[in-house]
Design a protein around this motif. Structure first.
Motif, PDB file in Angstrom:
ATOM      1  N   ARG A  66       0.833  -1.218   0.000  1.00  0.00           N
ATOM      2  CA  ARG A  66       0.000   0.000   0.000  1.00  0.00           C
ATOM      3  C   ARG A  66       0.862   1.261   0.000  1.00  0.00           C
ATOM      4  NH1 ARG A  66      -3.796   2.130  -1.972  1.00  0.00           N
ATOM      5  NH2 ARG A  66      -2.131   3.423  -2.499  1.00  0.00           N
ATOM      6  N   TYR A  67       1.903   1.277   0.827  1.00  0.00           N
ATOM      7  CA  TYR A  67       2.664   2.508   1.021  1.00  0.00           C
ATOM      8  C   TYR A  67       3.991   2.552   0.270  1.00  0.00           C
ATOM      9  CZ  TYR A  67      -0.947   3.377   4.357  1.00  0.00           C
ATOM     10  OH  TYR A  67      -2.177   3.576   4.928  1.00  0.00           O
ATOM     11  N   TRP A  68       4.304   1.497  -0.500  1.00  0.00           N
ATOM     12  CA  TRP A  68       5.534   1.554  -1.286  1.00  0.00           C
ATOM     13  C   TRP A  68       5.301   1.080  -2.716  1.00  0.00           C
ATOM     14  CZ3 TRP A  68       9.869  -2.255  -2.074  1.00  0.00           C
ATOM     15  CH2 TRP A  68      10.969  -1.631  -2.651  1.00  0.00           C
ATOM     16  N   THR A  69       4.952  -0.188  -2.908  1.00  0.00           N
ATOM     17  CA  THR A  69       4.810  -0.731  -4.261  1.00  0.00           C
ATOM     18  C   THR A  69       3.754   0.006  -5.064  1.00  0.00           C
ATOM     19  OG1 THR A  69       5.388  -2.915  -3.398  1.00  0.00           O
ATOM     20  CG2 THR A  69       4.422  -2.839  -5.601  1.00  0.00           C
ATOM     21  N   GLU A  72       1.187   5.070  -5.630  1.00  0.00           N
ATOM     22  CA  GLU A  72       0.613   6.067  -6.531  1.00  0.00           C
ATOM     23  C   GLU A  72      -0.773   5.702  -7.050  1.00  0.00           C
ATOM     24  OE1 GLU A  72       3.952   5.548  -8.745  1.00  0.00           O
ATOM     25  OE2 GLU A  72       5.137   6.925  -7.539  1.00  0.00           O
ATOM     26  N   THR A  73      -1.333   4.635  -6.530  1.00  0.00           N
ATOM     27  CA  THR A  73      -2.662   4.243  -7.004  1.00  0.00           C
ATOM     28  C   THR A  73      -3.734   5.039  -6.278  1.00  0.00           C
ATOM     29  OG1 THR A  73      -2.796   2.444  -5.408  1.00  0.00           O
ATOM     30  CG2 THR A  73      -1.919   1.907  -7.586  1.00  0.00           C
ATOM     31  N   ASP A  74      -4.935   4.914  -6.760  1.00  0.00           N
ATOM     32  CA  ASP A  74      -6.083   5.647  -6.240  1.00  0.00           C
ATOM     33  C   ASP A  74      -6.305   5.332  -4.765  1.00  0.00           C
ATOM     34  OD1 ASP A  74      -8.398   7.041  -5.926  1.00  0.00           O
ATOM     35  OD2 ASP A  74      -9.607   5.790  -7.271  1.00  0.00           O
ATOM     36  N   LYS A  75      -6.275   6.373  -3.944  1.00  0.00           N
ATOM     37  CA  LYS A  75      -6.484   6.183  -2.504  1.00  0.00           C
ATOM     38  C   LYS A  75      -7.891   6.596  -2.081  1.00  0.00           C
ATOM     39  CE  LYS A  75      -1.665   6.665  -1.173  1.00  0.00           C
ATOM     40  NZ  LYS A  75      -0.999   6.848  -2.410  1.00  0.00           N
ATOM     41  N   PRO A 157      -8.170   8.407 -26.671  1.00  0.00           N
ATOM     42  CA  PRO A 157      -7.116   8.401 -25.662  1.00  0.00           C
ATOM     43  C   PRO A 157      -7.708   8.772 -24.309  1.00  0.00           C
ATOM     44  CG  PRO A 157      -6.951  10.378 -27.005  1.00  0.00           C
ATOM     45  CD  PRO A 157      -8.023   9.516 -27.610  1.00  0.00           C
ATOM     46  N   ALA A 158      -7.300   8.074 -23.290  1.00  0.00           N
ATOM     47  CA  ALA A 158      -7.787   8.374 -21.950  1.00  0.00           C
ATOM     48  C   ALA A 158      -6.845   9.369 -21.299  1.00  0.00           C
ATOM     49  CB  ALA A 158      -7.839   7.103 -21.110  1.00  0.00           C
ATOM     50  N   VAL A 159      -7.370  10.426 -20.739  1.00  0.00           N
ATOM     51  CA  VAL A 159      -6.573  11.425 -20.050  1.00  0.00           C
ATOM     52  C   VAL A 159      -6.965  11.375 -18.586  1.00  0.00           C
ATOM     53  CG1 VAL A 159      -6.010  13.861 -19.875  1.00  0.00           C
ATOM     54  CG2 VAL A 159      -6.489  12.856 -22.111  1.00  0.00           C
ATOM     55  N   HIS A 160      -5.968  11.251 -17.722  1.00  0.00           N
ATOM     56  CA  HIS A 160      -6.228  11.122 -16.296  1.00  0.00           C
ATOM     57  C   HIS A 160      -5.602  12.286 -15.558  1.00  0.00           C
ATOM     58  CE1 HIS A 160      -7.438   7.043 -17.122  1.00  0.00           C
ATOM     59  NE2 HIS A 160      -6.290   6.859 -17.726  1.00  0.00           N
ATOM     60  N   ALA A 161      -6.253  12.683 -14.493  1.00  0.00           N
ATOM     61  CA  ALA A 161      -5.654  13.668 -13.600  1.00  0.00           C
ATOM     62  C   ALA A 161      -4.492  12.993 -12.899  1.00  0.00           C
ATOM     63  CB  ALA A 161      -6.689  14.129 -12.585  1.00  0.00           C
ATOM     64  N   PRO A 162      -3.485  13.753 -12.501  1.00  0.00           N
ATOM     65  CA  PRO A 162      -2.345  13.141 -11.837  1.00  0.00           C
ATOM     66  C   PRO A 162      -2.759  12.531 -10.500  1.00  0.00           C
ATOM     67  CG  PRO A 162      -2.156  15.539 -11.813  1.00  0.00           C
ATOM     68  CD  PRO A 162      -3.334  15.190 -12.656  1.00  0.00           C
ATOM     69  N   ALA A 163      -2.161  11.376 -10.181  1.00  0.00           N
ATOM     70  CA  ALA A 163      -2.423  10.749  -8.894  1.00  0.00           C
ATOM     71  C   ALA A 163      -1.755  11.589  -7.823  1.00  0.00           C
ATOM     72  CB  ALA A 163      -1.845   9.324  -8.880  1.00  0.00           C
ATOM     73  N   SER A 164      -2.272  11.505  -6.598  1.00  0.00           N
ATOM     74  CA  SER A 164      -1.661  12.279  -5.525  1.00  0.00           C
ATOM     75  C   SER A 164      -0.210  11.856  -5.387  1.00  0.00           C
ATOM     76  CB  SER A 164      -2.418  12.044  -4.221  1.00  0.00           C
ATOM     77  OG  SER A 164      -2.406  10.680  -3.897  1.00  0.00           O
ATOM     78  N   GLY A 165       0.670  12.831  -5.250  1.00  0.00           N
ATOM     79  CA  GLY A 165       2.094  12.545  -5.166  1.00  0.00           C
ATOM     80  C   GLY A 165       2.699  12.239  -6.515  1.00  0.00           C
TER      81      GLY A 165
END
Length: 189
Positions: A66-69, A72-75, A157-165
């Protein structure tokens, strides 16, 4: 176009596998140490020892993944993620301890070495393959993964907002814009 997207995806997959492997190695050490402590020091039954050791390793692995690997995924859906993580970890625990039970009780291999091989080599190997697939497919999903799938099906094309961090990177498809620029530079060389 397709060749340009393979290299960054491969690099990300290799990084992800390396981090998953490092977290798994720590979980493996915790699992083996507690399993043998329960069997040899506390004289607990093999399956009970396996379940106790694996529960502690699962918690260790969750924190590492969760906190390393997959940091950057959706929290936004952490409750869902936690429930799925423990569900799939439970399935993997049944696989791992099922191999131990089959070896110990079904086939009669009752030595400490046979128990360790059944649980920590064969069972853990099967469980690890299952966990990697399920965590990456269902648990630690990238932010906007559902939208990317729909956009792909529609040819957009899919455009995504940046993940937190994420350092302010804008994702186009599954590539960060900076990775796409790097691919273009490589093509121009």
């Amino acid at each position: 176009m397709k060749g340009r997207t393979v290299r960054p995806r491969l690099r990300r997959l290799v990084r992800e596998l390396a981090k998953f492997g490092a977290v798994g190695a720590l979980g493996f050490l915790v699992n083996v140490a507690i399993f043998n402590l329960c069997i040899h020091t506390f004289q607990l039954a093999p399956i009970r020892s396996g379940v106790i050791s694996q529960v502690v390793a699962i918690v260790t692995n969750y924190l590492g993944n969760r906190y390393w690997t997959y940091r950057e995924t959706d929290k936004n859906r952490i409750h869902r993620e936690t429930m799925l993580f423990f569900l799939f970890s439970g399935i993997a625990m049944v696989l791992e301890n099922g191999v131990l039970a089959l070896s110990h009780y079904g086939l009669g291999y009752t030595s400490p070495l046979a128990d360790n091989i059944a649980k920590n080599v064969i069972g853990l190997g099967l469980g690890t393959l299952f966990r990697f697939w399920s965590y990456r497919t269902w648990v630690f999903r990238a932010k906007g993964a559902e939208g990317a799938g729909r956009a792909k099906e529609q040819g957009e094309p899919a455009v995504h907002a940046p993940a937190s961090g994420g350092g302010g990177r804008v994702r186009v498809g599954n590539l960060a814009a900076e990775e796409e620029r790097e691919d273009r530079r490589q093509l121009l060389k």
